[in-house]
Design an enzyme around this catalytic site. Structure first.
Site, PDB file in Angstrom:
ATOM      1  N   LYS A 111      19.262  33.182  58.962  1.00  0.00           N
ATOM      2  CA  LYS A 111      19.069  33.015  57.520  1.00  0.00           C
ATOM      3  C   LYS A 111      19.030  34.348  56.790  1.00  0.00           C
ATOM      4  O   LYS A 111      19.494  34.454  55.653  1.00  0.00           O
ATOM      5  CB  LYS A 111      17.789  32.214  57.250  1.00  0.00           C
ATOM      6  CG  LYS A 111      17.888  30.758  57.662  1.00  0.00           C
ATOM      7  CD  LYS A 111      16.678  29.966  57.212  1.00  0.00           C
ATOM      8  CE  LYS A 111      16.851  28.491  57.554  1.00  0.00           C
ATOM      9  NZ  LYS A 111      15.712  27.674  57.071  1.00  0.00           N
ATOM     10  N   LYS A 194      28.007  22.031  60.775  1.00  0.00           N
ATOM     11  CA  LYS A 194      27.019  20.998  60.502  1.00  0.00           C
ATOM     12  C   LYS A 194      27.076  20.575  59.029  1.00  0.00           C
ATOM     13  O   LYS A 194      27.278  21.402  58.137  1.00  0.00           O
ATOM     14  CB  LYS A 194      25.618  21.539  60.844  1.00  0.00           C
ATOM     15  CG  LYS A 194      24.537  20.480  60.943  1.00  0.00           C
ATOM     16  CD  LYS A 194      23.248  21.103  61.465  1.00  0.00           C
ATOM     17  CE  LYS A 194      22.138  20.065  61.552  1.00  0.00           C
ATOM     18  NZ  LYS A 194      20.869  20.678  62.033  1.00  0.00           N
ATOM     19  N   LYS A 197      23.463  20.717  52.900  1.00  0.00           N
ATOM     20  CA  LYS A 197      23.266  20.690  51.454  1.00  0.00           C
ATOM     21  C   LYS A 197      23.865  21.922  50.793  1.00  0.00           C
ATOM     22  O   LYS A 197      24.212  21.899  49.612  1.00  0.00           O
ATOM     23  CB  LYS A 197      21.766  20.660  51.131  1.00  0.00           C
ATOM     24  CG  LYS A 197      20.971  19.534  51.749  1.00  0.00           C
ATOM     25  CD  LYS A 197      19.482  19.772  51.527  1.00  0.00           C
ATOM     26  CE  LYS A 197      18.626  18.774  52.278  1.00  0.00           C
ATOM     27  NZ  LYS A 197      17.184  19.025  52.123  1.00  0.00           N
TER      28      LYS A 197
END
Length: 332
Positions: A111, A194, A197
């Site tokens: 991240k 994957k 969102k």
């Protein structure tokens, strides 16, 4: 009966991957466990969030959980920031966990990326807060996907170290409940990634708020290859988009992929996509309708979260009292 804690971030639309990978499992688990389902807004702000959007997303995610079948009378449904004990216990765990443990967390590296020096301290210490989420309620089991297994291992390490450091048995060591094969639902535009969102293309995912027309359009536009569907699992090798759509079809029907292939083997994608659309609409249609009803009644959603917060605080209070006594905080 064991106790489950599970959380979901309020960061944008819930999608089919969230439903098949987690929420549907939670709906089933609520009949066998005492469950706390938490919208983890403290975790969400480890990266920048627009305040108005965060409030909106928190209500939307709560509505999605209720619409999918989670019963707020049977379970505790709440948002994380309504229980100060999450942050209080996380600080204690900041003083229990070791830097070396956090340095091994692969999600922070993913991240934060190359700009790690500009990542927030909260993002780095995220796993300690996750441990606090679980252990604040002495949860015995945590449903986790593959990407969360490392964080649960850290929670187990923290529980054991706290107990050992102070010579107590305060915390149980929570056990993982590994989600089934539908836990990884891939993008409709790229079968190797994957469903997310954060993907800029809304055509990459089916949202739980999508109506029948939107679902049909997205399935029709989903990336495929020119070959018909195979009759064996081996035939899906090196065909990630075909494997993803068959996996979605199987998961929506509660079949394994072999069982799904026996139904659709040899069909062209044009024909298969029509059936996949019908199945997706039959599963998500009622959820979508209920989410729209709840979106028009935000006071009801707020009332559910308010009551859930009260119940969660009542469960957390004696655990915090015990922890504070163990570590030597003065009672006043």
């Amino acid at each position: 009966m064991g106790r489950i804690f599970s959380g979901v971030q309020p960061t944008g639309n819930l999608h089919l991957g969230n439903y098949l990978g987690a929420i549907r499992n939670w709906v089933r688990l609520q009949h066998s466990f005492e469950c706390l389902f938490c919208i983890v807004d403290l975790h969400a702000i480890t990266v920048w969030q627009d305040p108005a959007e965060l409030r909106k997303s928190t209500r939307e995610v709560a509505a999605g959980l209720l619409a999918a079948g989670i019963d707020p009378a049977r379970n505790v449904v709440f948002h994380q920031s309504s229980v100060p004990g999450h942050a209080q216990l996380a600080w204690v765990f900041n003083c229990v966990a070791r830097l070396g443990w956090l340095n091994r967390m692969t999600q922070f590296k993913e991240k934060a990326g190359k700009d790690r020096e500009n990542a927030s301290v909260g993002l780095y210490a995220y796993p300690n807060l996750m441990a606090a989420d679980i252990l604040l309620y002495k949860a015995t089991h945590v449903p986790v996907g593959e990407d969360q297994k490392q964080h649960l291992e850290l929670a187990r390490d923290i529980a054991q170290k706290f107990n050992n450091d102070f010579g107590v048995g305060t915390f149980p060591v929570p056990e993982p409940l590994i989600l089934g094969p539908a836990a990884r639902v891939m993008s409709l535009r790229d079968g190797t990634r994957k469903m997310s969102k954060s993907d800029p293309s809304d055509y990459s995912r089916i949202n739980m708020t999508d109506d029948a027309d939107a679902i049909a359009l997205k399935v029709r536009k989903a990336k495929t290859d020119p070959e018909p569907l195979p009759d064996t699992l081996a035939g899906l090798d090196a065909r990630p988009e075909a494997a993803n759509l068959v996996g979605l079809y199987a998961a929506l029907l509660d079949l394994d992929r072999e069982g799904a292939l026996t139904r659709v083997a040899g069909r062209p994608f044009s024909e298969f996509k029509v059936e996949l659309t019908d199945v997706a609409v039959s599963v998500l249609g009622p959820i979508n309708a209920e989410m729209k009803r709840l979106a028009a009644d935000p006071a009801h959603v707020d009332a559910v979260l308010r009551e859930g917060g009260e119940r969660a605080r009542a469960l957390a209070a004696p655990v915090l009292d015990e922890v504070f006594e163990v570590v030597g905080f003065l009672k006043t």
